[in-house]
Design an enzyme around this catalytic site. Sequence first.
Site, PDB file in Angstrom:
ATOM      1  N   ASP A   1      37.991  34.134  46.910  1.00  0.00           N
ATOM      2  CA  ASP A   1      38.230  34.449  45.503  1.00  0.00           C
ATOM      3  C   ASP A   1      38.591  33.133  44.817  1.00  0.00           C
ATOM      4  O   ASP A   1      38.631  32.063  45.451  1.00  0.00           O
ATOM      5  CB  ASP A   1      39.334  35.513  45.375  1.00  0.00           C
ATOM      6  CG  ASP A   1      39.250  36.245  44.041  1.00  0.00           C
ATOM      7  OD1 ASP A   1      39.758  37.372  43.932  1.00  0.00           O
ATOM      8  OD2 ASP A   1      38.667  35.685  43.094  1.00  0.00           O
TER       9      ASP A   1
HETATM   10  C1  GLC Z   1      38.991  36.827  39.848  1.00  0.00           C
HETATM   11  C2  GLC Z   1      39.004  38.141  40.591  1.00  0.00           C
HETATM   12  C3  GLC Z   1      37.698  38.496  41.235  1.00  0.00           C
HETATM   13  C4  GLC Z   1      36.551  37.925  40.434  1.00  0.00           C
HETATM   14  C5  GLC Z   1      36.662  36.404  40.501  1.00  0.00           C
HETATM   15  C6  GLC Z   1      35.556  35.706  39.703  1.00  0.00           C
HETATM   16  O1  GLC Z   1      40.187  36.160  40.020  1.00  0.00           O
HETATM   17  O2  GLC Z   1      40.025  38.334  41.569  1.00  0.00           O
HETATM   18  O3  GLC Z   1      37.640  39.927  41.343  1.00  0.00           O
HETATM   19  O4  GLC Z   1      35.317  38.355  40.965  1.00  0.00           O
HETATM   20  O5  GLC Z   1      37.917  35.942  40.068  1.00  0.00           O
HETATM   21  O6  GLC Z   1      35.715  35.970  38.345  1.00  0.00           O
END
Ligand code: GLC
Length: 733
Positions: free
Chosen positions: A299
């Site tokens: 993430d």
């Molecule tokens: C965010 C979220 C995730 C998302 C990613 C990209 O922090 O936790 O669900 O897909 O970043 O935006």
Amino acid sequence: MRFYLIFATIVSLLFLASCSPAPKDETEKKVDDLLSQMTLDEKIGQMTQICFSEITLNGDKNLDMHPELFRQAILENHVGSFLSGTGPAQKWIDFISTLQKMAVEETRLGIPLLIGIDHIHGANYVDEGTMLPHNITLSCSFDPDVVSRAARVTAIETADLGMSWNFAPVVDLGKNAYWPRLYETFGEDPLVCGILGSSFITTYQDPEHSNPYKLAACAKHFIGYSDPRTGHDRTPAEIPDQILYEHHLPAFVMALESGVKTVMVNSGEVNGIPGHVSEKLLKGLLREKLGFDGVILSDIKDISKVYNEHHGAFSEKDATLRAINAGIDMSMSCNSYLFIDFVKELIAEGKLTESRIDESVKRILRLKFDLGLFDNPYPRNDRLNRMQSDEHLQTAYYLAEQSIVLLKNQENVLPIRDTGQRILVTGFAAHSRKMLNGAWTLEWLGAEEERQPKNMNTLFDALATEFPNSDVSLLEIMPDGTLESEKEYRAAVVASDYVIITLGEEPYSEFKGNINDLQLTEPQKKLAQIAGEYDKKLVFVLIQGRPRLITDIEPLADGILFAGYPGQGGADALAAIISGKANPSGKLSFSYPKHPNHVTPYYHKAFQKNDNLWDFGHGLSYTSFEYKNIEVDLSDDGKQLTLNLDISNSGTIAGKETFLLFFRQEKGTITRPVKKLFHFGKIELQPGETHHLNHVFTPSEIFVYPDENNNQIFEPGSFTIMAHGLEATIDLP
Ligand code: GLC
């Protein structure tokens, strides 16, 4: 019996593999061939994902090109993937075309880019995208077809723009009512999350909808992210293995079984180990036990956060080593190239081998080949008329209509007849598009009103249209629910017959939505309390991402509707239900708490009471349904159990009914929940019509639970099957 089945399966798979021309082998050959030509820098670049905000003119997501930063990312750092932007379709197409052209035509090996986006409720980062209901709303439909339609619209509106990778669906379990990402989940039940999540993945990755492009979905966030101890996003979770396996794992298993191409990792920490460095959960469980060989993506900035925020590593480089050893293939580094430096240093220091890097690069290249990116990397703009097409807007309406829950309807206050009524619409979401679309709408926290889709009704607009023969008036409230003038509000209430008050939460995302009190805010409660002082018909419309407590004002309402964040068709769907043009069929996919310190999902244990305002599965209709004649029969060999049940529409209008079948294992070595959903379905019945449900299943496969080692335990004994208050008990040897 079971052994035989497995053996037979292996034999047939081997036979199939030997005779059918396996495109897989052709891909493998291409992957190996390309990998053999790559330098170490090029390999590590493929493992790096950078945010568009890092390479745009103004350092934001608005897709204003900065060619020099493009070159630095693609030509110097060999970055293979980017994510996250917002803007009009054509601007997306121009931006991604330029990036892809640079990657394909100016780099040594011409490896195309993989572009990721969070299209979690439609093509929500494209100005022309159809904004669909969020998952918590969709889940109340209890209908995989509803979710499939959402995935189809999203795929059609995303594919042409060059975004091949959608960071959706969330298959985390929505069991913590405080958690600010509950609205991104399909609710608190593992089976519902699994079936609806799989429905999204299957449809989204079906090239029929995105042809000639192919799309990858992403099951997230593996695993144990959704039940932080404090309810605050990304804070520590304490989850015993047995609970992890029984509650959090099933939906991910079903997502993998549906062929999801990628998985994103949990940003939190489970039992003291940050998800991004958990060898136990990633390498041990996801890779080895579950056999997932797709791309595991971190993430955002989360490998460095293991050190910087969780303090679970001794340096960012240590975190990088442990994340890669845990099984992560790609780092969503977003705004830093340090990952590249650390990996190179770790290899130079002999702490990381190039063969481990090759494993990840192969998965990434395989994904790019699978998605056809080498053959067709460029976006197209000759079908943009499909965005917000009449069909897609009708789908947005249908999804909301099928999902909205009628929680209370005292003395049939709803539907309202259009016979010259004076209807006041008020509350924070009465005349707002932003509140209905929720967060992740053109901006992370939801774009301001002026940027929201123009061809979308607010609730006031929709009600004024729905009730041409009545007097629909609006009294706007501040977004935080405060009144500008109590005097004016009182006068408006006095001058009405019906008062429809929107209550709930302004849009929020992730940690921005952390709360310390589940109670609905006082200013909003005051709206209800003032209106309740007068003898008016009061209807609450709940626009929120989680069950905010309304216990003390609930008695004031004659009718209550839950809409979650119902999207672009939400207002029209609410108006149709309020007028009776549509018969509500949603049911709660989560428990609605009554008390702040008593928040527990329906599958609680016997030695625990569960006192909700509304239970999981609650939802009313304008008709009535009767359940009768429940019977369970065990086959002579004890291997099959047949459930028969009659469900009738005992009312005067047609309606859809979601039937929920639960079972209770009376006694267990590990204490068992008071009930557990094992099958559900949705049926439409005409007045007087009866559906004879006949459900056959294998008890030894359904009446099982995992122990702390994820061994499936079946314990003979007394089992009770429950449906809508009916029960039937059977003793299994
Ligand atoms: C965010 C979220 C995730 C998302 C990613 C990209 O922090 O936790 O669900 O897909 O970043 O935006």
